[in-house]
Design a protein around this motif. Structure first.
Motif, PDB file in Angstrom:
ATOM      1  N   ARG A 153       1.078  -1.088   0.024  1.00 54.85           N
ATOM      2  CA  ARG A 153       0.445   0.020  -0.399  1.00 54.85           C
ATOM      3  C   ARG A 153       0.870   1.383   0.082  1.00 54.85           C
ATOM      4  O   ARG A 153       0.415   2.369  -0.380  1.00 54.85           O
ATOM      5  N   LEU A 154       1.986   0.833   1.055  1.00 55.57           N
ATOM      6  CA  LEU A 154       2.638   2.315   1.319  1.00 55.57           C
ATOM      7  C   LEU A 154       3.418   2.906  -0.520  1.00 55.57           C
ATOM      8  O   LEU A 154       3.556   3.324  -0.812  1.00 55.57           O
ATOM      9  N   ALA A 155       3.871   2.063  -1.147  1.00 56.38           N
ATOM     10  CA  ALA A 155       4.659   1.713  -2.765  1.00 56.38           C
ATOM     11  C   ALA A 155       3.301   2.060  -3.794  1.00 56.38           C
ATOM     12  O   ALA A 155       3.894   3.307  -4.632  1.00 56.38           O
ATOM     13  N   VAL A 156       2.104   1.448  -3.550  1.00 54.72           N
ATOM     14  CA  VAL A 156       1.064   1.842  -4.442  1.00 54.72           C
ATOM     15  C   VAL A 156       0.445   3.354  -4.213  1.00 54.72           C
ATOM     16  O   VAL A 156       0.174   4.045  -5.376  1.00 54.72           O
ATOM     17  N   GLY A 157       0.657   3.740  -2.839  1.00 56.82           N
ATOM     18  CA  GLY A 157      -0.036   4.973  -2.023  1.00 56.82           C
ATOM     19  C   GLY A 157       0.874   5.935  -3.038  1.00 56.82           C
ATOM     20  O   GLY A 157       0.715   7.041  -3.768  1.00 56.82           O
ATOM     21  N   LYS A 158       2.490   6.010  -2.731  1.00 56.67           N
ATOM     22  CA  LYS A 158       3.149   6.941  -3.710  1.00 56.67           C
ATOM     23  C   LYS A 158       2.815   7.004  -5.043  1.00 56.67           C
ATOM     24  O   LYS A 158       3.086   8.452  -6.001  1.00 56.67           O
ATOM     25  N   LYS A 159       2.806   6.006  -5.219  1.00 54.35           N
ATOM     26  CA  LYS A 159       2.587   5.683  -7.372  1.00 54.35           C
ATOM     27  C   LYS A 159       1.515   6.861  -7.172  1.00 54.35           C
ATOM     28  O   LYS A 159       1.485   7.560  -8.063  1.00 54.35           O
ATOM     29  N   LEU A 160       0.143   6.832  -6.871  1.00 52.84           N
ATOM     30  CA  LEU A 160      -0.561   6.780  -6.700  1.00 52.84           C
ATOM     31  C   LEU A 160      -1.085   8.572  -6.607  1.00 52.84           C
ATOM     32  O   LEU A 160      -1.883   9.544  -7.076  1.00 52.84           O
ATOM     33  N   GLY A 161       0.094   8.934  -5.441  1.00 55.79           N
ATOM     34  CA  GLY A 161       0.410  10.332  -4.812  1.00 55.79           C
ATOM     35  C   GLY A 161      -1.381  10.151  -3.712  1.00 55.79           C
ATOM     36  O   GLY A 161      -1.391  12.144  -3.483  1.00 55.79           O
ATOM     37  N   ILE A 162      -1.734   9.248  -3.428  1.00 58.59           N
ATOM     38  CA  ILE A 162      -2.436   9.479  -2.294  1.00 58.59           C
ATOM     39  C   ILE A 162      -1.853   9.312  -0.754  1.00 58.59           C
ATOM     40  O   ILE A 162      -2.813   8.862   0.122  1.00 58.59           O
ATOM     41  N   GLY A 163       0.007   9.018  -0.489  1.00 61.14           N
ATOM     42  CA  GLY A 163      -0.312   8.956   0.583  1.00 61.14           C
ATOM     43  C   GLY A 163      -0.700   7.599   1.144  1.00 61.14           C
ATOM     44  O   GLY A 163      -1.137   6.299   0.710  1.00 61.14           O
ATOM     45  N   TYR A 164       0.107   6.894   2.064  1.00 62.68           N
ATOM     46  CA  TYR A 164      -0.035   5.613   2.632  1.00 62.68           C
ATOM     47  C   TYR A 164      -1.291   5.989   3.854  1.00 62.68           C
ATOM     48  O   TYR A 164      -1.857   6.541   4.533  1.00 62.68           O
ATOM     49  N   CYS A 165      -1.962   5.203   4.090  1.00 64.58           N
ATOM     50  CA  CYS A 165      -3.004   4.696   5.081  1.00 64.58           C
ATOM     51  C   CYS A 165      -3.201   3.451   5.562  1.00 64.58           C
ATOM     52  O   CYS A 165      -2.685   2.281   4.289  1.00 64.58           O
ATOM     53  N   ASN A 166      -4.031   2.615   5.276  1.00 61.21           N
ATOM     54  CA  ASN A 166      -4.336   1.472   5.982  1.00 61.21           C
ATOM     55  C   ASN A 166      -5.775   0.921   5.039  1.00 61.21           C
ATOM     56  O   ASN A 166      -6.131   1.840   4.444  1.00 61.21           O
ATOM     57  N   GLY A 167      -5.705  -0.539   4.949  1.00 62.52           N
ATOM     58  CA  GLY A 167      -6.730  -0.609   4.165  1.00 62.52           C
ATOM     59  C   GLY A 167      -7.963  -0.099   3.884  1.00 62.52           C
ATOM     60  O   GLY A 167      -7.870  -0.121   2.507  1.00 62.52           O
ATOM     61  N   LYS A 168      -8.788  -0.140   4.381  1.00 60.14           N
ATOM     62  CA  LYS A 168      -9.465   0.464   4.810  1.00 60.14           C
ATOM     63  C   LYS A 168      -9.715   2.361   3.871  1.00 60.14           C
ATOM     64  O   LYS A 168     -10.595   2.689   3.278  1.00 60.14           O
ATOM     65  N   GLN A 169      -8.772   2.660   4.898  1.00 60.06           N
ATOM     66  CA  GLN A 169      -8.605   4.461   4.642  1.00 60.06           C
ATOM     67  C   GLN A 169      -8.189   4.240   3.453  1.00 60.06           C
ATOM     68  O   GLN A 169      -8.926   5.486   2.036  1.00 60.06           O
ATOM     69  N   PHE A 170      -7.566   3.292   2.650  1.00 65.38           N
ATOM     70  CA  PHE A 170      -6.386   3.752   0.645  1.00 65.38           C
ATOM     71  C   PHE A 170      -7.915   3.456   0.230  1.00 65.38           C
ATOM     72  O   PHE A 170      -8.062   3.803  -0.978  1.00 65.38           O
ATOM     73  N   TYR A 171      -8.820   2.096   0.219  1.00 63.98           N
ATOM     74  CA  TYR A 171     -10.429   2.268  -0.453  1.00 63.98           C
ATOM     75  C   TYR A 171     -11.225   2.975  -0.728  1.00 63.98           C
ATOM     76  O   TYR A 171     -11.293   3.445  -1.810  1.00 63.98           O
ATOM     77  N   LYS A 172     -11.243   3.863   0.106  1.00 63.25           N
ATOM     78  CA  LYS A 172     -11.962   5.149   0.822  1.00 63.25           C
ATOM     79  C   LYS A 172     -11.008   6.301  -0.191  1.00 63.25           C
ATOM     80  O   LYS A 172     -11.863   7.259  -0.795  1.00 63.25           O
ATOM     81  N   ARG A 173     -10.455   6.688   0.151  1.00 61.61           N
ATOM     82  CA  ARG A 173      -8.917   7.602  -1.049  1.00 61.61           C
ATOM     83  C   ARG A 173      -9.026   6.792  -2.302  1.00 61.61           C
ATOM     84  O   ARG A 173      -9.384   8.030  -2.913  1.00 61.61           O
ATOM     85  N   CYS A 174      -8.837   5.956  -2.698  1.00 65.55           N
ATOM     86  CA  CYS A 174      -9.304   5.330  -4.135  1.00 65.55           C
ATOM     87  C   CYS A 174     -10.802   5.958  -4.530  1.00 65.55           C
ATOM     88  O   CYS A 174     -10.405   6.894  -5.880  1.00 65.55           O
ATOM     89  N   ALA A 175     -12.036   5.495  -3.269  1.00 69.70           N
ATOM     90  CA  ALA A 175     -13.350   6.133  -4.033  1.00 69.70           C
ATOM     91  C   ALA A 175     -13.402   8.025  -4.179  1.00 69.70           C
ATOM     92  O   ALA A 175     -13.096   8.612  -4.736  1.00 69.70           O
ATOM     93  N   ALA A 176     -12.982   8.527  -2.363  1.00 70.00           N
ATOM     94  CA  ALA A 176     -12.827  10.169  -2.830  1.00 70.00           C
ATOM     95  C   ALA A 176     -12.128  10.527  -3.667  1.00 70.00           C
ATOM     96  O   ALA A 176     -11.872  12.325  -4.339  1.00 70.00           O
ATOM     97  N   PHE A 177     -10.837  10.523  -4.278  1.00 69.56           N
ATOM     98  CA  PHE A 177      -9.829  10.849  -5.075  1.00 69.56           C
ATOM     99  C   PHE A 177     -10.518  10.356  -6.873  1.00 69.56           C
ATOM    100  O   PHE A 177      -9.211  10.837  -7.966  1.00 69.56           O
ATOM    101  N   GLN A 178     -11.234   9.699  -6.862  1.00 68.60           N
ATOM    102  CA  GLN A 178     -11.401   9.324  -8.257  1.00 68.60           C
ATOM    103  C   GLN A 178     -10.095   8.304  -8.867  1.00 68.60           C
ATOM    104  O   GLN A 178     -10.228   8.708 -10.357  1.00 68.60           O
ATOM    105  N   ILE A 179      -9.703   7.397  -8.000  1.00 73.53           N
ATOM    106  CA  ILE A 179      -8.719   6.665  -9.024  1.00 73.53           C
ATOM    107  C   ILE A 179      -9.495   5.920 -10.190  1.00 73.53           C
ATOM    108  O   ILE A 179     -10.068   4.683  -9.464  1.00 73.53           O
ATOM    109  N   SER A 180      -9.313   5.416 -10.879  1.00 80.09           N
ATOM    110  CA  SER A 180      -9.293   4.934 -12.184  1.00 80.09           C
ATOM    111  C   SER A 180      -8.577   3.600 -12.017  1.00 80.09           C
ATOM    112  O   SER A 180      -7.882   3.632 -11.865  1.00 80.09           O
ATOM    113  N   ARG A 181      -9.965   2.506 -12.196  1.00 76.80           N
ATOM    114  CA  ARG A 181      -8.538   1.381 -12.789  1.00 76.80           C
ATOM    115  C   ARG A 181      -8.115   0.993 -13.021  1.00 76.80           C
ATOM    116  O   ARG A 181      -6.841   0.668 -13.170  1.00 76.80           O
TER     117      ARG A 181
END
Length: 181
Positions: free
Chosen positions: A138-166
């Protein structure tokens, strides 16, 4: 000049931001964010927009969550911990001007009530949750996506909130080794 007002934790963060860019800031005064500060942030969001730029640590994430829940539609700038660390201290004030500019050039806009293009199963399949190396992945992918590090549930929420595309998600995954099963 950055149009939006940048929300930071303290005076040293404001100094670092102003060394890197021309911008106005609101300081939360640390993690004890109060109603008066939230009201200033709400007004700033209505009039000019807000970029939340807190430290990449537990306290910074707590402040970010509080602001997001009380002031919808904010933009967010993220710094990886390694770019915000000096002598064991983690904070925006320790980042180089180049790192601050990079984070501000890659802000993410939060969309309230957004639906994720990704599923919980996508995160499991990618080894980002329920996997022995999930946190590091998650740390590596969060860095690549520019959404920072977070736990799994927060990562999922950030992907939705920041409209990360597939497509963005899959491109970020290609840059790290596949999960070992």
């Amino acid at each position: 000049m950055i149009k939006e007002i940048i929300v930071v934790e303290g005076k040293d963060d404001t100094t670092a931001i102003k060394r890197a860019v021309v911008a106005d800031t609101i300081e939360t005064g640390g993690s004890a964010i109060n109603r008066e500060i939230l009201e200033r942030i709400r007004l700033a969001q209505e009039r000019r927009g807000v970029i939340v730029f807190t430290d990449p640590d537990h306290a910074g994430e707590r402040i970010r969550k509080i602001i997001s829940s009380k002031v919808p539609g904010c933009k967010h700038a993220f710094l990886p911990q390694e770019l915000a660390e000096r002598r064991g201290d983690i904070g925006v004030e320790n980042a180089s001007t180049e790192s601050i500019r990079m984070a501000l050039n890659n802000v993410k806009t939060e969309y309230e009530g957004a639906v994720s293009q990704l599923t919980w199963e996508d995160l499991i399949e990618a080894g980002l949750i329920v996997h022995p190396d999930a946190a590091a992945r998650r740390l590596a992918v969060g860095k690549k996506l520019g959404i920072g590090y977070c736990n799994g549930k927060q990562f999922y929420k950030r992907c939705a909130a920041f409209q990360i595309s597939r497509e963005e998600f899959e491109a970020a995954l290609e840059l790290i080794p596949p999960p070992e099963r």
